[in-house]
Scaffold this motif. Structure first.
Motif, mmCIF file in Angstrom:
data_model
loop_
_atom_site.group_PDB
_atom_site.id
_atom_site.type_symbol
_atom_site.label_atom_id
_atom_site.label_comp_id
_atom_site.label_asym_id
_atom_site.label_seq_id
_atom_site.Cartn_x
_atom_site.Cartn_y
_atom_site.Cartn_z
ATOM 1 N N MET A 1 -20.351 -21.422 1.186
ATOM 2 C CA MET A 1 -20.365 -20.097 0.581
ATOM 3 C C MET A 1 -19.464 -20.111 -0.653
ATOM 4 N N SER A 2 -19.971 -19.611 -1.770
ATOM 5 C CA SER A 2 -19.185 -19.651 -2.998
ATOM 6 C C SER A 2 -18.738 -18.267 -3.472
ATOM 7 N N VAL A 3 -19.182 -17.194 -2.771
ATOM 8 C CA VAL A 3 -18.792 -15.833 -3.157
ATOM 9 C C VAL A 3 -18.372 -15.060 -1.914
ATOM 10 N N PHE A 4 -17.269 -14.342 -2.035
ATOM 11 C CA PHE A 4 -16.731 -13.502 -0.966
ATOM 12 C C PHE A 4 -16.640 -12.083 -1.495
ATOM 13 N N THR A 5 -17.049 -11.112 -0.677
ATOM 14 C CA THR A 5 -16.988 -9.703 -1.088
ATOM 15 C C THR A 5 -16.334 -8.872 0.004
ATOM 16 N N VAL A 6 -15.468 -7.966 -0.412
ATOM 17 C CA VAL A 6 -14.841 -7.026 0.514
ATOM 18 C C VAL A 6 -14.727 -5.670 -0.191
ATOM 19 N N THR A 7 -14.954 -4.604 0.562
ATOM 20 C CA THR A 7 -14.832 -3.245 0.032
ATOM 21 C C THR A 7 -13.591 -2.603 0.631
ATOM 22 N N VAL A 8 -12.739 -2.087 -0.235
ATOM 23 C CA VAL A 8 -11.475 -1.488 0.186
ATOM 24 C C VAL A 8 -11.358 -0.096 -0.422
ATOM 25 N N PRO A 9 -10.495 0.756 0.132
ATOM 26 C CA PRO A 9 -10.322 2.095 -0.447
ATOM 27 C C PRO A 9 -9.641 2.040 -1.818
ATOM 28 N N LEU A 10 -9.823 3.101 -2.586
ATOM 29 C CA LEU A 10 -9.100 3.209 -3.852
ATOM 30 C C LEU A 10 -7.605 3.232 -3.573
ATOM 31 N N PRO A 11 -6.795 2.695 -4.479
ATOM 32 C CA PRO A 11 -5.348 2.767 -4.280
ATOM 33 C C PRO A 11 -4.837 4.195 -4.428
ATOM 34 N N PRO A 12 -3.699 4.490 -3.814
ATOM 35 C CA PRO A 12 -3.089 5.819 -3.992
ATOM 36 C C PRO A 12 -2.694 6.046 -5.448
ATOM 37 N N HIS A 13 -2.682 7.291 -5.845
ATOM 38 C CA HIS A 13 -2.360 7.647 -7.227
ATOM 39 C C HIS A 13 -0.963 7.174 -7.628
ATOM 40 N N GLU A 14 -0.067 7.067 -6.686
ATOM 41 C CA GLU A 14 1.310 6.645 -6.987
ATOM 42 C C GLU A 14 1.382 5.201 -7.481
ATOM 43 N N LEU A 15 0.327 4.399 -7.265
ATOM 44 C CA LEU A 15 0.325 3.009 -7.728
ATOM 45 C C LEU A 15 -0.215 2.854 -9.146
ATOM 46 N N ALA A 16 -0.584 3.963 -9.769
ATOM 47 C CA ALA A 16 -1.030 3.923 -11.160
ATOM 48 C C ALA A 16 0.119 3.427 -12.032
ATOM 49 N N ASP B 1 -1.034 -3.605 3.137
ATOM 50 C CA ASP B 1 -1.346 -3.892 4.533
ATOM 51 C C ASP B 1 -2.731 -3.393 4.926
ATOM 52 N N ARG B 2 -3.165 -2.255 4.361
ATOM 53 C CA ARG B 2 -4.524 -1.769 4.626
ATOM 54 C C ARG B 2 -5.563 -2.740 4.081
ATOM 55 N N VAL B 3 -5.333 -3.228 2.872
ATOM 56 C CA VAL B 3 -6.245 -4.206 2.271
ATOM 57 C C VAL B 3 -6.215 -5.516 3.055
ATOM 58 N N ARG B 4 -5.039 -5.925 3.513
ATOM 59 C CA ARG B 4 -4.924 -7.154 4.305
ATOM 60 C C ARG B 4 -5.766 -7.070 5.566
ATOM 61 N N GLU B 5 -5.696 -5.949 6.269
ATOM 62 C CA GLU B 5 -6.471 -5.784 7.505
ATOM 63 C C GLU B 5 -7.974 -5.861 7.233
ATOM 64 N N LEU B 6 -8.438 -5.166 6.207
ATOM 65 C CA LEU B 6 -9.864 -5.200 5.867
ATOM 66 C C LEU B 6 -10.293 -6.597 5.421
ATOM 67 N N THR B 7 -9.412 -7.282 4.704
ATOM 68 C CA THR B 7 -9.714 -8.632 4.232
ATOM 69 C C THR B 7 -9.788 -9.614 5.385
ATOM 70 N N GLU B 8 -8.842 -9.534 6.318
ATOM 71 C CA GLU B 8 -8.868 -10.435 7.483
ATOM 72 C C GLU B 8 -10.182 -10.293 8.245
ATOM 73 N N HIS B 9 -10.625 -9.060 8.434
ATOM 74 C CA HIS B 9 -11.884 -8.820 9.138
ATOM 75 C C HIS B 9 -13.062 -9.426 8.360
ATOM 76 N N ALA B 10 -13.105 -9.214 7.052
ATOM 77 C CA ALA B 10 -14.198 -9.741 6.230
ATOM 78 C C ALA B 10 -14.178 -11.269 6.172
ATOM 79 N N VAL B 11 -12.987 -11.863 6.132
ATOM 80 C CA VAL B 11 -12.865 -13.325 6.110
ATOM 81 C C VAL B 11 -13.456 -13.915 7.390
ATOM 82 N N ARG B 12 -13.114 -13.325 8.538
ATOM 83 C CA ARG B 12 -13.673 -13.793 9.820
ATOM 84 C C ARG B 12 -15.182 -13.604 9.856
ATOM 85 N N GLU B 13 -15.635 -12.439 9.432
ATOM 86 C CA GLU B 13 -17.057 -12.104 9.480
ATOM 87 C C GLU B 13 -17.893 -13.010 8.570
ATOM 88 N N GLN B 14 -17.366 -13.336 7.388
ATOM 89 C CA GLN B 14 -18.119 -14.128 6.417
ATOM 90 C C GLN B 14 -17.820 -15.625 6.504
#
Length: 135
Positions: A1-16, A35-48
């Motif tokens: 596999m040469s492409v990985f995709t994950v969908t994450v929420p928009l960052p909070p406004h305070e990170l602008a 940490d929210r992105v890490r959790e979603l990424t770990e799941h996608a890494v396992r799944e893909q």
């Protein structure tokens, strides 16, 4: 596999990048989003079945649908950038979450190069991150 995709929420406004937030408050928000992105990424890494490459290109598709609000009602607290450099800067915590989640070997200049940053005002709100294996 040469492409990985994950969908994450928009960052909070305070990170602008131009947000005026006390540094201690910003660091807590940064850690929470990372940490929210890490959790979603770990799941996608396992799944893909993704293995982090030594060198990669990262692209982001920002789906920034604006919520319908009544006059005077507060927003949803999510950051919707108007240009690509602010989008990349606001997603730094998300990029750290991708590294901690196992999608990237690192985010240094020898390991990662920037790809495209696109925007869509008709769907969302989320950021779809695509990582292409370069080496």
């Amino acid at each position: 596999m040469s492409v990985f995709t994950v969908t994450v929420p928009l960052p909070p406004h305070e990170l602008a990048p131009n947000a005026r937030v006390y540094r201690m408050k910003r660091s807590v928000i940064h850690a929470d989003y990372r940490d929210r992105v890490r959790e979603l990424t770990e799941h996608a890494v396992r799944e893909q079945g993704w293995q982090p490459p030594a060198r990669a290109r990262i692209s982001m598709h920002w789906a920034v649908l604006m919520p319908k609000r009544k006059r005077g009602a507060p927003g949803d607290g999510l950051y919707r950038p108007f240009d690509w450099d602010n989008a990349v800067a606001a997603f730094k915590a998300g990029q750290d979450g991708l590294v901690r989640g196992g999608a990237l070997a690192g985010d240094g200049r020898d390991q990662l190069e920037g790809g495209s940053v696109t925007f869509d005002n008709t769907t969302g709100p989320h950021v779809r991150v695509t990582i292409e294996r370069l080496a």
